[in-house]
Design an enzyme around this catalytic site. Structure first.
Site, PDB file in Angstrom:
ATOM      1  N   LYS A  54       0.842  -1.203   0.000  1.00  0.00           N
ATOM      2  CA  LYS A  54       0.000   0.000   0.000  1.00  0.00           C
ATOM      3  C   LYS A  54       0.873   1.247   0.000  1.00  0.00           C
ATOM      4  O   LYS A  54       0.620   2.197  -0.736  1.00  0.00           O
ATOM      5  CB  LYS A  54      -0.942  -0.016   1.214  1.00  0.00           C
ATOM      6  CG  LYS A  54      -2.045  -1.055   1.077  1.00  0.00           C
ATOM      7  CD  LYS A  54      -2.812  -1.320   2.352  1.00  0.00           C
ATOM      8  CE  LYS A  54      -3.791  -2.480   2.136  1.00  0.00           C
ATOM      9  NZ  LYS A  54      -4.466  -2.917   3.349  1.00  0.00           N
ATOM     10  N   GLN A  98      -4.253  -1.777   9.714  1.00  0.00           N
ATOM     11  CA  GLN A  98      -4.206  -3.067   9.021  1.00  0.00           C
ATOM     12  C   GLN A  98      -4.827  -4.166   9.897  1.00  0.00           C
ATOM     13  O   GLN A  98      -4.459  -4.329  11.055  1.00  0.00           O
ATOM     14  CB  GLN A  98      -2.739  -3.418   8.677  1.00  0.00           C
ATOM     15  CG  GLN A  98      -2.585  -4.666   7.845  1.00  0.00           C
ATOM     16  CD  GLN A  98      -3.246  -4.561   6.459  1.00  0.00           C
ATOM     17  OE1 GLN A  98      -3.140  -3.554   5.784  1.00  0.00           O
ATOM     18  NE2 GLN A  98      -3.945  -5.606   6.066  1.00  0.00           N
ATOM     19  N   ASP A 121     -10.663   3.103   4.665  1.00  0.00           N
ATOM     20  CA  ASP A 121     -10.966   1.679   4.496  1.00  0.00           C
ATOM     21  C   ASP A 121     -12.481   1.436   4.503  1.00  0.00           C
ATOM     22  O   ASP A 121     -12.946   0.363   4.134  1.00  0.00           O
ATOM     23  CB  ASP A 121     -10.314   0.866   5.627  1.00  0.00           C
ATOM     24  CG  ASP A 121      -9.232  -0.065   5.119  1.00  0.00           C
ATOM     25  OD1 ASP A 121      -9.127  -0.235   3.884  1.00  0.00           O
ATOM     26  OD2 ASP A 121      -8.505  -0.648   5.946  1.00  0.00           O
TER      27      ASP A 121
END
Ligand code: NDP
Length: 294
Positions: A54, A98, A121
């Protein structure tokens, strides 16, 4: 019939190029540099790999990335404290924690601590709640589901009024992708491990999204001729002829299914590359909103 291949790799590269140009424009015309903070707790090798990928893709498009690593033993307060700091930092437009987090941490509380304006997200309960409600718009949509819809759109596959079947009901893929299809006026059926006669249900689908995590579970005769098949599954299967001793396959029996479907995504090279592209897009959107440009 041989299906049209939906090339996620090429589509993601095209989106990435569009984002790069837009980031550049934002920088020169408004002096704004989009920023993404990644939070990695512990040393899960897969998570380390995802965060690295990412951050690399951020740098390719000119998005600044800020990497934060906390030890496996980090407390709930430490993680939430870091999130609070990032919420207050004006250089950070997106915060990505994450997942999965180490077991002792309360994932729901951590996700809820992220400011919904920076929830790139799309997992904040308010964003998911808005996604589930009629007439409401989330600030951000989860990246893998958004990638599935983007592929359908870019290949000109109509969604409105179509029968869509989603295999899987997880919070990160199955459920949000079903909600997105509903927002786009598809008629949706969500299947899971207790669904009876899966094959029969799948055969009704004009759009079939497979997100179960079972290698090649969806057979060619489960697919309605001409249907669009989006395979989210990423499964390792042993293959002594492969360099690493395994290869990656999807949830759909691709070779047979492509003879029946109208459109199909390969694995790898289908939905996979789209996830990070959507994350970059969400971060850019967030930076534009923060600058009052949206
Ligand atoms: P989960 O394990 O969280 O969810 C799987 C879902 O599939 C559950 O809803 C489960 O039902 C259902 N299911 C499992 N077995 C069956 C079965 N035999 N018949 C019908 N339904 C079944 O997985 P995720 O949603 O996180 O991921 C799904 C797949 O997508 C995985 O292969 C994952 O690696 C991949 N993935 C790919 C991404 C990408 O491309 N970027 C991102 C995220 C995931 P129940 O709810 O009843 O248990």
């Amino acid at each position: 019939m041989t299906a049209t291949l939906i090339d996620g790799k090429a589509t993601a590269a095209q989106i990435q190029e569009e984002i790069r140009a837009e980031v550049e424009r934002l920088k020169t015309e408004h002096g704004v540099v989009p920023g993404l903070a990644t939070v990695l707790v512990g040393e899960n090798p897969a998570s380390q790999f995802y965060v690295r990928s990412k951050r690399k893709r951020c740098s390719e498009v000119g998005i600044r990335s800020f990497g934060y690593e906390l030890p496996e033993s980090a407390s709930q307060e430490e993680v939430e404290g870091l999130v609070a700091e990032l919420n207050a930092n004006p250089e950070v437009h997106g915060i990505l924690v994450q997942l999965p987090l180490p077991k002792h941490l309360d994932e729901e509380r951590v996700l809820a601590a992220i400011s919904i304006e920076k929830d790139v997200d799309g997992f904040h309960p308010v964003n998911i709640g808005r996604l589930a409600m009629k007439g409401r718009e989330p600030m951000f949509v989860p990246c893998t589901p958004a990638g599935c819809i983007e592929l359908l759109d870019r290949y000109g596959i109509e969604i409105e009024g179509k029968e869509a079947v989603v295999l899987g009901r997880s919070n990160i893929v199955g459920l949000p992708v079903a909600m997105l299809l509903l927002h786009r006026n598809a008629t949706i059926t969500i299947c899971h491990s207790r669904t009876r006669d899966l094959a029969e249900v799948c055969r009704r689908a004009d759009i079939l999204i497979a997100a179960v995590g079972r290698p090649k579970m969806v057979k060619a005769d489960w697919i309605k001729p001409g249907a669009a098949v989006i395979d989210v599954g990423i499964n390792r299967v042993e293959d002594p002829t492969a360099k690493r001793g395994y290869r990656i396959v999807g949830d759909v029996d691709f070779e047979a299914a492509k003879e029946v479907a109208g459109y199909i995504t390969p694995v790898p090279g289908g939905v996979g590359p789209m996830t990070i592209a959507m994350l970059l897009k969400n971060t850019l959107t967030s930076a534009k909103r923060a600058a009052g440009l949206l």
